[in-house]
Design a protein around this motif. Sequence first.
Motif, PDB file in Angstrom:
ATOM      1  N   GLU A 152     -39.128  -9.819 -29.752  1.00  0.00           N
ATOM      2  CA  GLU A 152     -38.705  -8.601 -29.055  1.00  0.00           C
ATOM      3  C   GLU A 152     -38.073  -7.606 -30.015  1.00  0.00           C
ATOM      4  O   GLU A 152     -38.336  -6.394 -29.943  1.00  0.00           O
ATOM      5  N   ALA A 153     -37.237  -8.096 -30.932  1.00  0.00           N
ATOM      6  CA  ALA A 153     -36.609  -7.210 -31.912  1.00  0.00           C
ATOM      7  C   ALA A 153     -37.656  -6.600 -32.846  1.00  0.00           C
ATOM      8  O   ALA A 153     -37.540  -5.430 -33.243  1.00  0.00           O
ATOM      9  N   THR A 154     -38.685  -7.372 -33.208  1.00  0.00           N
ATOM     10  CA  THR A 154     -39.755  -6.838 -34.056  1.00  0.00           C
ATOM     11  C   THR A 154     -40.502  -5.714 -33.358  1.00  0.00           C
ATOM     12  O   THR A 154     -40.793  -4.667 -33.956  1.00  0.00           O
ATOM     13  N   ASN A 155     -40.827  -5.902 -32.080  1.00  0.00           N
ATOM     14  CA  ASN A 155     -41.530  -4.861 -31.324  1.00  0.00           C
ATOM     15  C   ASN A 155     -40.678  -3.606 -31.177  1.00  0.00           C
ATOM     16  O   ASN A 155     -41.183  -2.478 -31.285  1.00  0.00           O
ATOM     17  N   GLU A 156     -39.379  -3.783 -30.940  1.00  0.00           N
ATOM     18  CA  GLU A 156     -38.493  -2.615 -30.839  1.00  0.00           C
ATOM     19  C   GLU A 156     -38.394  -1.881 -32.166  1.00  0.00           C
ATOM     20  O   GLU A 156     -38.332  -0.643 -32.196  1.00  0.00           O
ATOM     21  N   MET A 157     -38.392  -2.607 -33.272  1.00  0.00           N
ATOM     22  CA  MET A 157     -38.352  -1.971 -34.589  1.00  0.00           C
ATOM     23  C   MET A 157     -39.601  -1.134 -34.829  1.00  0.00           C
ATOM     24  O   MET A 157     -39.526  -0.003 -35.349  1.00  0.00           O
ATOM     25  N   VAL A 158     -40.761  -1.653 -34.433  1.00  0.00           N
ATOM     26  CA  VAL A 158     -42.011  -0.910 -34.621  1.00  0.00           C
ATOM     27  C   VAL A 158     -41.992   0.379 -33.810  1.00  0.00           C
ATOM     28  O   VAL A 158     -42.428   1.440 -34.282  1.00  0.00           O
ATOM     29  N   VAL A 159     -41.454   0.328 -32.586  1.00  0.00           N
ATOM     30  CA  VAL A 159     -41.429   1.515 -31.720  1.00  0.00           C
ATOM     31  C   VAL A 159     -40.397   2.522 -32.202  1.00  0.00           C
ATOM     32  O   VAL A 159     -40.685   3.724 -32.332  1.00  0.00           O
ATOM     33  N   LEU A 160     -39.183   2.064 -32.484  1.00  0.00           N
ATOM     34  CA  LEU A 160     -38.111   2.990 -32.859  1.00  0.00           C
ATOM     35  C   LEU A 160     -38.348   3.635 -34.219  1.00  0.00           C
ATOM     36  O   LEU A 160     -38.044   4.817 -34.414  1.00  0.00           O
ATOM     37  N   ALA A 161     -38.893   2.884 -35.159  1.00  0.00           N
ATOM     38  CA  ALA A 161     -39.154   3.428 -36.489  1.00  0.00           C
ATOM     39  C   ALA A 161     -40.512   4.101 -36.602  1.00  0.00           C
ATOM     40  O   ALA A 161     -40.860   4.603 -37.675  1.00  0.00           O
ATOM     41  N   GLN A 162     -41.288   4.101 -35.491  1.00  0.00           N
ATOM     42  CA  GLN A 162     -42.615   4.722 -35.472  1.00  0.00           C
ATOM     43  C   GLN A 162     -43.506   4.149 -36.584  1.00  0.00           C
ATOM     44  O   GLN A 162     -44.195   4.872 -37.296  1.00  0.00           O
ATOM     45  N   LEU A 163     -43.483   2.835 -36.704  1.00  0.00           N
ATOM     46  CA  LEU A 163     -44.288   2.151 -37.712  1.00  0.00           C
ATOM     47  C   LEU A 163     -45.692   1.875 -37.172  1.00  0.00           C
ATOM     48  O   LEU A 163     -45.868   1.720 -35.963  1.00  0.00           O
ATOM     49  N   PRO A 164     -46.674   1.787 -38.041  1.00  0.00           N
ATOM     50  CA  PRO A 164     -48.014   1.396 -37.577  1.00  0.00           C
ATOM     51  C   PRO A 164     -48.024  -0.063 -37.143  1.00  0.00           C
ATOM     52  O   PRO A 164     -47.243  -0.889 -37.634  1.00  0.00           O
ATOM     53  N   LEU A 165     -48.924  -0.396 -36.232  1.00  0.00           N
ATOM     54  CA  LEU A 165     -48.998  -1.764 -35.732  1.00  0.00           C
ATOM     55  C   LEU A 165     -49.411  -2.746 -36.823  1.00  0.00           C
ATOM     56  O   LEU A 165     -49.112  -3.933 -36.734  1.00  0.00           O
ATOM     57  N   ALA A 166     -50.086  -2.245 -37.853  1.00  0.00           N
ATOM     58  CA  ALA A 166     -50.488  -3.121 -38.960  1.00  0.00           C
ATOM     59  C   ALA A 166     -49.302  -3.578 -39.796  1.00  0.00           C
ATOM     60  O   ALA A 166     -49.459  -4.460 -40.646  1.00  0.00           O
TER      61      ALA A 166
END
Length: 294
Positions: free
Chosen positions: A156-170
């Motif tokens: 869950e923390a990894t998914n939130e990091m991807v969303v909040l930091a606007q990182l690519p899914l890769a």
Amino acid sequence: PSASSRNKSQMASCESHEMDEDNVGGRGSEDDAQTPPPPPEPPSRNKGKRKEKTTGSGSGSGPSGAKKKKNTRSWVWQHFPRHENNDDLADCLYCKKEFSVPTSNGTTNMKKHLQTCKAFKVWEAAKSFNEQTVLTPTGPEGNMSLGKVSESVFKEATNEMVVLAQLPLAFVESVAWKHFCSKVQLYTPSCRKTCTKEIVKMYADRKAVMKTILGKNKQRLSLTTDIWVAPYTAASYMVITAHFVDANFKLKKMIIGFKNVGDHKGGTIARVLLDCLEEWDIKRLMSILMRLLF
């Protein structure tokens, strides 16, 4: 007889002898020339079939003789690492009991062992509490390490990091993130497909919670809107934020819409705003504040 007659007779006998030898040689060459060719061999039954590779005893699949590592798909292999020198043997990470695990036997015996292994029960009980430190096996030696979160919290923390930091899914499959998780002894990251599904599910769950909060609120809402233009694509996006005071008299705000708009005209903004209110089932409003940039 005279000497001349004897010489003539010897010359005649020599000539006749040479002629006989020539005839014999000629007949031999004629016989060789007229020898029939050997009969054709019958067609082989193995024609068109693959040739089987012969492997010597004790040789491996590769040129160096090393055996190819067996691929495992069952979850049970996370608790039973194989021996380095013998793939047919594995040890329990918790009680160090040795098992014979050839490919043809399956994983039933290891699953049954986990149901009765006391050390595994202790690890599983410690892992079930999110607020408690988690015991995690760190290697084939069976050493246990303390972790502050469970695997579900880590994902869950990894998914939130991807969303909040606007990182690519890769990013979750990158070498940098895998190295970081291995360095700090975290769990194995999931793939991008799993991350995408979990992020969509997280959005749906949190949207349902927000709808419940707004539904319980009996007060009127105040909305603010703003339009933002992306610097690289020049696409326009309209964000809608709801402001309200909860039951504890605390000011709260929620972003209830982030919509793409084709232009900045009043009709377009009104249509997007009405669609957002209908989506969230909002019927009581106090004010709407718009901030437009042209």
